[in-house]
Design a protein around this motif. Structure first.
Motif, PDB file in Angstrom:
ATOM      1  N   ARG A  65       0.886  -1.203  -0.073  1.00  0.00           N
ATOM      2  CA  ARG A  65      -0.030  -0.058  -0.150  1.00  0.00           C
ATOM      3  C   ARG A  65       0.971   1.539  -0.064  1.00  0.00           C
ATOM      4  O   ARG A  65       1.911   1.275   0.889  1.00  0.00           O
ATOM      5  CB  ARG A  65      -0.833   0.150   1.057  1.00  0.00           C
ATOM      6  N   LEU A  66       0.429   2.246  -1.148  1.00  0.00           N
ATOM      7  CA  LEU A  66       1.161   3.520  -0.899  1.00  0.00           C
ATOM      8  C   LEU A  66       0.320   4.335  -0.229  1.00  0.00           C
ATOM      9  O   LEU A  66      -0.791   4.770  -0.811  1.00  0.00           O
ATOM     10  CB  LEU A  66       1.708   3.760  -2.185  1.00  0.00           C
ATOM     11  N   VAL A  67       0.704   5.428   0.459  1.00  0.00           N
ATOM     12  CA  VAL A  67       0.229   6.538   1.165  1.00  0.00           C
ATOM     13  C   VAL A  67       0.998   7.997   1.103  1.00  0.00           C
ATOM     14  O   VAL A  67       2.404   7.715   1.308  1.00  0.00           O
ATOM     15  CB  VAL A  67      -0.176   6.252   2.488  1.00  0.00           C
ATOM     16  N   HIS A  68       0.517   8.844   1.097  1.00  0.00           N
ATOM     17  CA  HIS A  68       1.096  10.085   1.119  1.00  0.00           C
ATOM     18  C   HIS A  68       1.307  10.644   2.597  1.00  0.00           C
ATOM     19  O   HIS A  68       0.506   9.976   3.491  1.00  0.00           O
ATOM     20  CB  HIS A  68       0.508  11.216   0.333  1.00  0.00           C
ATOM     21  N   MET A  69       2.025  11.514   2.969  1.00  0.00           N
ATOM     22  CA  MET A  69       1.965  12.012   4.488  1.00  0.00           C
ATOM     23  C   MET A  69       0.765  12.447   4.996  1.00  0.00           C
ATOM     24  O   MET A  69       0.355  11.955   5.939  1.00  0.00           O
ATOM     25  CB  MET A  69       3.185  13.012   4.381  1.00  0.00           C
ATOM     26  N   ASN A  70       0.089  12.884   4.172  1.00  0.00           N
ATOM     27  CA  ASN A  70      -1.465  13.481   5.007  1.00  0.00           C
ATOM     28  C   ASN A  70      -2.544  12.361   4.737  1.00  0.00           C
ATOM     29  O   ASN A  70      -3.695  12.591   5.009  1.00  0.00           O
ATOM     30  CB  ASN A  70      -1.813  14.623   4.145  1.00  0.00           C
ATOM     31  N   GLU A  71      -2.253  11.229   4.364  1.00  0.00           N
ATOM     32  CA  GLU A  71      -3.092  10.080   4.207  1.00  0.00           C
ATOM     33  C   GLU A  71      -2.815   8.939   5.229  1.00  0.00           C
ATOM     34  O   GLU A  71      -3.604   7.988   5.556  1.00  0.00           O
ATOM     35  CB  GLU A  71      -3.059   9.496   2.700  1.00  0.00           C
ATOM     36  N   ARG A  72      -1.803   9.214   6.154  1.00  0.00           N
ATOM     37  CA  ARG A  72      -1.428   8.006   7.135  1.00  0.00           C
ATOM     38  C   ARG A  72      -2.499   8.229   8.184  1.00  0.00           C
ATOM     39  O   ARG A  72      -3.139   9.037   8.543  1.00  0.00           O
ATOM     40  CB  ARG A  72      -0.153   8.587   7.635  1.00  0.00           C
ATOM     41  N   THR A  73      -2.659   6.918   8.805  1.00  0.00           N
ATOM     42  CA  THR A  73      -3.454   6.576  10.007  1.00  0.00           C
ATOM     43  C   THR A  73      -2.595   7.143  11.056  1.00  0.00           C
ATOM     44  O   THR A  73      -1.278   7.498  11.005  1.00  0.00           O
ATOM     45  CB  THR A  73      -3.903   4.903  10.244  1.00  0.00           C
ATOM     46  N   ASP A  74      -3.060   7.411  12.341  1.00  0.00           N
ATOM     47  CA  ASP A  74      -2.436   7.791  13.509  1.00  0.00           C
ATOM     48  C   ASP A  74      -1.301   6.680  13.851  1.00  0.00           C
ATOM     49  O   ASP A  74       0.018   7.221  13.896  1.00  0.00           O
ATOM     50  CB  ASP A  74      -3.179   7.772  14.645  1.00  0.00           C
ATOM     51  N   GLU A  76       0.437   4.714  11.353  1.00  0.00           N
ATOM     52  CA  GLU A  76       1.406   4.970  10.518  1.00  0.00           C
ATOM     53  C   GLU A  76       2.174   6.258  10.640  1.00  0.00           C
ATOM     54  O   GLU A  76       3.428   5.995  10.452  1.00  0.00           O
ATOM     55  CB  GLU A  76       0.667   5.050   9.127  1.00  0.00           C
ATOM     56  N   LEU A  77       1.379   7.212  11.118  1.00  0.00           N
ATOM     57  CA  LEU A  77       2.056   8.573  11.361  1.00  0.00           C
ATOM     58  C   LEU A  77       3.291   8.316  12.668  1.00  0.00           C
ATOM     59  O   LEU A  77       4.366   8.747  12.586  1.00  0.00           O
ATOM     60  CB  LEU A  77       1.163   9.646  11.729  1.00  0.00           C
ATOM     61  N   ALA A  78       2.549   7.736  13.773  1.00  0.00           N
ATOM     62  CA  ALA A  78       3.686   7.563  14.847  1.00  0.00           C
ATOM     63  C   ALA A  78       4.785   6.640  14.220  1.00  0.00           C
ATOM     64  O   ALA A  78       6.169   6.998  14.809  1.00  0.00           O
ATOM     65  CB  ALA A  78       2.964   6.796  15.930  1.00  0.00           C
ATOM     66  N   ALA A  79       4.641   5.519  13.295  1.00  0.00           N
ATOM     67  CA  ALA A  79       5.818   4.919  13.134  1.00  0.00           C
ATOM     68  C   ALA A  79       6.604   5.479  12.170  1.00  0.00           C
ATOM     69  O   ALA A  79       7.916   5.248  11.842  1.00  0.00           O
ATOM     70  CB  ALA A  79       5.493   3.525  12.517  1.00  0.00           C
ATOM     71  N   SER A  80       6.154   6.680  11.143  1.00  0.00           N
ATOM     72  CA  SER A  80       7.026   7.084  10.333  1.00  0.00           C
ATOM     73  C   SER A  80       7.422   8.715  10.432  1.00  0.00           C
ATOM     74  O   SER A  80       8.150   9.055   9.563  1.00  0.00           O
ATOM     75  CB  SER A  80       6.211   6.890   8.796  1.00  0.00           C
ATOM     76  N   ALA A  81       6.768   9.272  11.250  1.00  0.00           N
ATOM     77  CA  ALA A  81       7.055  10.891  11.565  1.00  0.00           C
ATOM     78  C   ALA A  81       8.301  11.216  11.405  1.00  0.00           C
ATOM     79  O   ALA A  81       9.347  10.589  12.146  1.00  0.00           O
ATOM     80  CB  ALA A  81       6.264  11.288  12.654  1.00  0.00           C
ATOM     81  N   SER A  95       0.816  -4.303  14.735  1.00  0.00           N
ATOM     82  CA  SER A  95       2.021  -3.284  15.057  1.00  0.00           C
ATOM     83  C   SER A  95       2.843  -3.203  13.770  1.00  0.00           C
ATOM     84  O   SER A  95       2.656  -3.942  12.639  1.00  0.00           O
ATOM     85  CB  SER A  95       2.708  -3.860  15.984  1.00  0.00           C
ATOM     86  N   LEU A  96       3.290  -2.005  13.669  1.00  0.00           N
ATOM     87  CA  LEU A  96       4.264  -1.591  12.605  1.00  0.00           C
ATOM     88  C   LEU A  96       5.723  -1.393  12.959  1.00  0.00           C
ATOM     89  O   LEU A  96       5.929  -1.205  14.026  1.00  0.00           O
ATOM     90  CB  LEU A  96       4.017  -0.321  12.205  1.00  0.00           C
ATOM     91  N   SER A  97       6.623  -1.839  11.856  1.00  0.00           N
ATOM     92  CA  SER A  97       8.092  -1.517  12.033  1.00  0.00           C
ATOM     93  C   SER A  97       8.463  -1.091  11.231  1.00  0.00           C
ATOM     94  O   SER A  97       7.893  -1.073   9.904  1.00  0.00           O
ATOM     95  CB  SER A  97       8.622  -2.912  12.483  1.00  0.00           C
ATOM     96  N   MET A  98       9.870  -0.297  10.935  1.00  0.00           N
ATOM     97  CA  MET A  98      10.377   0.215   9.973  1.00  0.00           C
ATOM     98  C   MET A  98      11.036  -1.032   9.139  1.00  0.00           C
ATOM     99  O   MET A  98      11.500  -1.845   9.476  1.00  0.00           O
ATOM    100  CB  MET A  98      11.634   1.061  10.480  1.00  0.00           C
ATOM    101  N   PHE A  99      10.655  -0.994   7.714  1.00  0.00           N
ATOM    102  CA  PHE A  99      11.059  -2.162   6.943  1.00  0.00           C
ATOM    103  C   PHE A  99      12.239  -1.570   6.070  1.00  0.00           C
ATOM    104  O   PHE A  99      13.182  -2.429   5.971  1.00  0.00           O
ATOM    105  CB  PHE A  99       9.958  -2.669   6.011  1.00  0.00           C
ATOM    106  N   LEU A 100      12.089  -0.221   5.475  1.00  0.00           N
ATOM    107  CA  LEU A 100      13.219   0.283   4.659  1.00  0.00           C
ATOM    108  C   LEU A 100      13.081   1.619   5.043  1.00  0.00           C
ATOM    109  O   LEU A 100      12.137   2.257   4.956  1.00  0.00           O
ATOM    110  CB  LEU A 100      12.894   0.115   3.035  1.00  0.00           C
TER     111      LEU A 100
END
Length: 127
Positions: A65-74, A76-81, A95-100
């Motif tokens: 799945r590809l998302v733009h910064m303003n499309e992230r869930t809370d 996803e935002l916490a994991a990637s901000a 749960s989410l983790s950094m993959f690349l």
């Protein structure tokens, strides 16, 4: 079939203003998104990337799945901000983790083939 999912986070916002800001910034060298360079040509999504998406789903049962910064869930935002662009891995438990990270995406230099090699090698650890 796996309950894992890859989530690519662009370093750009969706919408006409976000797209124009990114394109103009990219043209003058003020903005870059190495994930955008991998997934898209200047006009549309690269056919090689579409093929990779299908292969990941068929071979590993993993949706990309590809998302733009303003499309992230809370979540996803916490994991990637502050770490955009990047690719996250969503595990079976949600749960989410950094993959690349952005450095790994930059090393792909816009090439889908390099990105595919990196994803496949990393999936060996997670799948």
């Amino acid at each position: 079939m796996s309950d894992k999912r890859l989530i690519g986070v662009y370093k750009a916002n969706r919408g006409i203003v976000g797209e124009i800001a990114y394109v103009l910034g990219h043209l003058v060298g003020a903005r870059e998104c190495n994930l955008c360079d991998i997934t898209h040509s200047p006009i549309k999504k690269k056919s090689e990337f579409k093929k990779l998406e299908k292969q990941l789903l068929t071979e590993f049962g993993i949706e990309f799945r590809l998302v733009h910064m303003n499309e992230r869930t809370d979540k996803e935002l916490a994991a990637s901000a502050g770490r955009e662009p990047c690719v996250l891995l969503e595990h079976e438990d949600g749960s989410l983790s950094m993959f690349l990270d952005y450095l790994e995406l930059k090393a792909c230099d816009g090439r889908v083939s390099s990105f595919e090699n990196l994803v496949r090698s990393r999936l060996d650890f997670f799948v």
